[in-house]
Motif scaffolding. Structure first.
Motif, PDB file in Angstrom:
ATOM      1  N   SER A  86     -22.126  -6.478 -20.962  1.00 39.31           N
ATOM      2  CA  SER A  86     -22.003  -5.155 -21.452  1.00 39.31           C
ATOM      3  C   SER A  86     -22.536  -4.157 -20.628  1.00 39.31           C
ATOM      4  O   SER A  86     -21.845  -3.305 -20.445  1.00 39.31           O
ATOM      5  N   GLY A  94     -15.702   0.110 -17.628  1.00 42.29           N
ATOM      6  CA  GLY A  94     -14.996  -0.917 -18.561  1.00 42.29           C
ATOM      7  C   GLY A  94     -14.173  -2.163 -17.953  1.00 42.29           C
ATOM      8  O   GLY A  94     -13.493  -2.963 -18.695  1.00 42.29           O
ATOM      9  N   THR A 111     -12.716  -7.060 -18.605  1.00 41.01           N
ATOM     10  CA  THR A 111     -12.515  -5.738 -19.040  1.00 41.01           C
ATOM     11  C   THR A 111     -12.762  -5.619 -20.392  1.00 41.01           C
ATOM     12  O   THR A 111     -12.887  -6.589 -21.158  1.00 41.01           O
ATOM     13  N   SER A 112     -13.155  -4.258 -20.814  1.00 40.15           N
ATOM     14  CA  SER A 112     -13.327  -3.923 -22.183  1.00 40.15           C
ATOM     15  C   SER A 112     -12.663  -2.762 -22.293  1.00 40.15           C
ATOM     16  O   SER A 112     -12.926  -1.941 -23.544  1.00 40.15           O
ATOM     17  N   VAL A 413     -15.864 -13.275 -26.432  1.00 40.18           N
ATOM     18  CA  VAL A 413     -15.255 -12.949 -25.499  1.00 40.18           C
ATOM     19  C   VAL A 413     -13.806 -13.976 -25.621  1.00 40.18           C
ATOM     20  O   VAL A 413     -13.986 -14.800 -26.430  1.00 40.18           O
ATOM     21  N   TYR A 438     -11.476 -10.660 -21.709  1.00 38.10           N
ATOM     22  CA  TYR A 438     -11.664  -9.558 -22.327  1.00 38.10           C
ATOM     23  C   TYR A 438     -12.914  -9.831 -23.154  1.00 38.10           C
ATOM     24  O   TYR A 438     -12.917 -10.548 -24.043  1.00 38.10           O
ATOM     25  N   ALA A 439     -13.888  -8.599 -22.917  1.00 40.06           N
ATOM     26  CA  ALA A 439     -15.078  -8.839 -23.610  1.00 40.06           C
ATOM     27  C   ALA A 439     -15.138  -8.137 -24.833  1.00 40.06           C
ATOM     28  O   ALA A 439     -15.394  -6.799 -24.866  1.00 40.06           O
ATOM     29  N   ILE A 440     -15.100  -8.517 -26.164  1.00 37.88           N
ATOM     30  CA  ILE A 440     -14.876  -8.032 -27.353  1.00 37.88           C
ATOM     31  C   ILE A 440     -16.232  -7.540 -27.609  1.00 37.88           C
ATOM     32  O   ILE A 440     -16.565  -6.426 -28.189  1.00 37.88           O
ATOM     33  N   MET A 443     -17.086  -4.272 -26.007  1.00 36.79           N
ATOM     34  CA  MET A 443     -16.525  -3.171 -26.572  1.00 36.79           C
ATOM     35  C   MET A 443     -17.258  -2.186 -27.817  1.00 36.79           C
ATOM     36  O   MET A 443     -17.107  -1.088 -27.673  1.00 36.79           O
TER      37      MET A 443
END
Length: 553
Positions: A86, A94, A111-112, A413, A438-440, A443
């Motif tokens: 993060s 991002g 990506t986020s 993720v 994609y890094a939830i 976000m």
């Protein structure tokens, strides 16, 4: 005589000095190349350090020769991996590219950015499958189940499951099974531990609840995890261990973990042993179900609505019944979907409530307000049973659960692979075969997405004039988005709301002082040390006080 002696001594000393000086010069000339080489290597080393550290600002992490960004990854793994990712993403607006050691496949776009997520999950969905790398990495555990499959295999499972999830009979079965589990098992277990004044691992209790629930509605079997005495369930231990070992494959070069698997070493040995326990349970469920179906009449078969029975009645492309291996994969994937996600989300929810008592009071006010609307309000205390329509009215509770999922998503993720060269909306070029993560989790910590208070637990951000307002699936991706949007999203909310309200109405959940809380690296966001809590009974005077002072939410 004296002068001659002095002269002789001076001559001797001069000769000795000249000889020593010549020796020094000779040695210096001999070692000069080595001294220069050391200086050259030292200069090159310092240059590489400065160059790599300068790249941190541009690329997010130092990029070292040969090993790439691996040292930073190792450092991240030693602490909170999700926070580490993060922080990198926040610095890089991002999106950043992770470059692993040369000649390894540890290369991916992380990506986020909600624009990128909408593009890969919806707009250009067909160009971003799970991909061969992801499938091969998790195949030993998940096989060709819905989480791991692409194309026709995924479409078949998705279509069949969707029809069942949206049938009235299936919804009725899920509601009835949850009611039985909460009131006949969960609450008695909690009451027993409270009477004994002993702390419990609430995460373990909730995992047992959701495991029994998913097995009942997906396979038509009752494993009985949530019984008095909390019996040890080998499958549950094996499943958690397998997911933890599987996630490590994503941070170990493929050639290394495959070599470890070949020689049955380290984490791969642990994984294979755990998968044996998972397989034993799944195969026993399949055998039992086939035996039951062979003994039942065709009329009874049609009345069954569990997913396993439905899939047993289908045929593959060669018009043959699905193999036991395929049925096993279906079982394991739906256990992952139904057991882990809701239970770990509820664990983080109760931990956040313990830190934010004002939110807990607002939830209680909402519950009490709904109770107060009943015409017949004879049920009190432990006899109180929520009705489905009442659960649906709990909008502040849904907002609080959504806020917990925003900060601690059950799947932190996820992974895609690029089928053909493409370009993300933020300008990032992605080449064919590139892995996209994609890094939830990240976000929920992006100020650009949620504002400067993004790290605060504020259910109010989900409310508009007191009513729950859902966010875009590409901003709040806890349930995925696009064609792969979670089929069980509505049931998950109902399950979490029903369990949470039933507990909060009866008990205060207090986290044991100094209990360490941090996420574990696994496919889902377990708490590494569980959630040790003590339960305190809410008496009716407290409920009445809340009723008298409650506000409208």
């Amino acid at each position: 005589m004296t002068t001659l002696s002095i002269t002789t001594n001076f001559t001797s000393s001069s000769s000795s000095f000249s000889s020593s000086f010549r020796d020094f010069l000779v040695r210096g000339l001999i070692y000069l190349p080595e001294i220069k080489m050391v200086e050259i290597f030292l200069a090159i080393f310092v240059f590489l350090i400065i160059h790599s550290l300068r790249q941190r600002k541009r690329q997010g992490l130092p990029n070292w020769p040969f090993v790439g960004m691996l040292p930073s990854l190792i450092f991240g793994l030693r602490g909170d991996m999700y926070e580490w990712v993060s922080n990198v993403l926040c610095r890089q607006n991002g999106t950043f590219t992770f470059r692993g050691p040369w000649f390894t496949n540890l290369y991916c776009i992380v990506t986020s950015d909600p624009r990128n997520l909408e593009y890969l999950l919806k707009t250009n969905f067909s160009n971003f499958p799970k991909g061969e790398y992801f499938r091969n990495t998790v195949r030993d555990l998940l096989g060709d189940g819905i989480f791991n499959a692409d194309d026709k295999i995924w479409q078949t499972q998705r279509r069949t499951a969707s029809l069942e999830f949206h049938s009235a009979k299936f919804r009725q079965m899920t509601t009835e099974s949850l009611l039985e589990l909460v009131h006949a098992r969960l609450l008695p277990v909690l009451e027993d531990t409270m009477n004994q004044s002993i702390p419990i691992d609430l995460q373990d209790i909730l995992l047992r609840l959701t495991f029994d629930n998913v097995c009942m509605i997906a396979f038509g079997v009752d494993p009985g995890c949530l019984r008095p005495g909390l019996p040890e369930i080998p499958f549950a231990r094996a499943f958690e261990s397998a997911t933890e070992a599987t996630i490590l494959r994503f941070v170990i070069p493929t050639v290394i973990w495959k070599t470890m698997r070949f020689f049955n070493l380290g984490t791969e040995r642990k994984l294979m042993k755990s998968i044996e326990g998972v397989d034993d349970f799944a195969q026993e469920v399949i055998r039992s179900r086939k035996k039951e179906l062979s003994l039942e009449s065709s009329v009874d078969n049609k009345q069954r609505t569990d997913l396993l029975t439905v899939f047993m009645g289908l045929k593959d492309e060669q018009e043959q019944p699905f193999s036991d291996k395929f049925l096993r994969d279906i079982c394991v994937n739906f256990i992952l979907a139904g057991r882990d996600t809701s239970s770990v989300a509820l664990s983080w929810f109760f931990w956040l409530l313990n830190q934010n008592p004002e939110v807990e009071q607002k939830i209680l006010s909402e519950i009490c307000g709904i109770i107060n609307e009943r015409e017949d309000n004879k049920e009190k205390g432990n006899d109180f049973v929520l009705k489905p329509e009442e659960v649906k009215k709990m909008e502040y509770l849904q907002a609080a659960l959504s806020e917990a999922l925003r900060l601690y998503p059950s799947v932190p993720v996820d992974h895609k692979e690029v089928l053909e060269d493409d370009k993300f909306p933020d300008g990032t070029v992605v080449k064919k075969g590139t892995k996209v993560v994609y890094a939830i989790y990240a976000m929920g910590r992006m100020e650009e997405i949620w504002g400067k208070d993004c790290r605060e637990f504020k259910p109010e951000r989900w409310l508009n004039n007191g009513h729950f307002m859902s966010e875009s699936a590409y901003k709040f991706t806890a349930f995925n988005g696009g064609p792969r949007l979670c089929l069980g999203k509505d049931f998950a909310y109902y399950q979490m709301k029903f369990a949470a309200a039933s507990i909060l109405y009866r008990y205060r959940v207090v986290v044991v002082e100094n209990h360490p809380v941090m996420p574990k690296m696994a496919l889902t966001m377990y708490m590494k040390h569980g959630l040790k809590v003590k339960l305190l009974r809410r008496d009716q005077s407290e409920i009445q006080t809340i009723l008298n002072s409650m506000k409208n939410y």
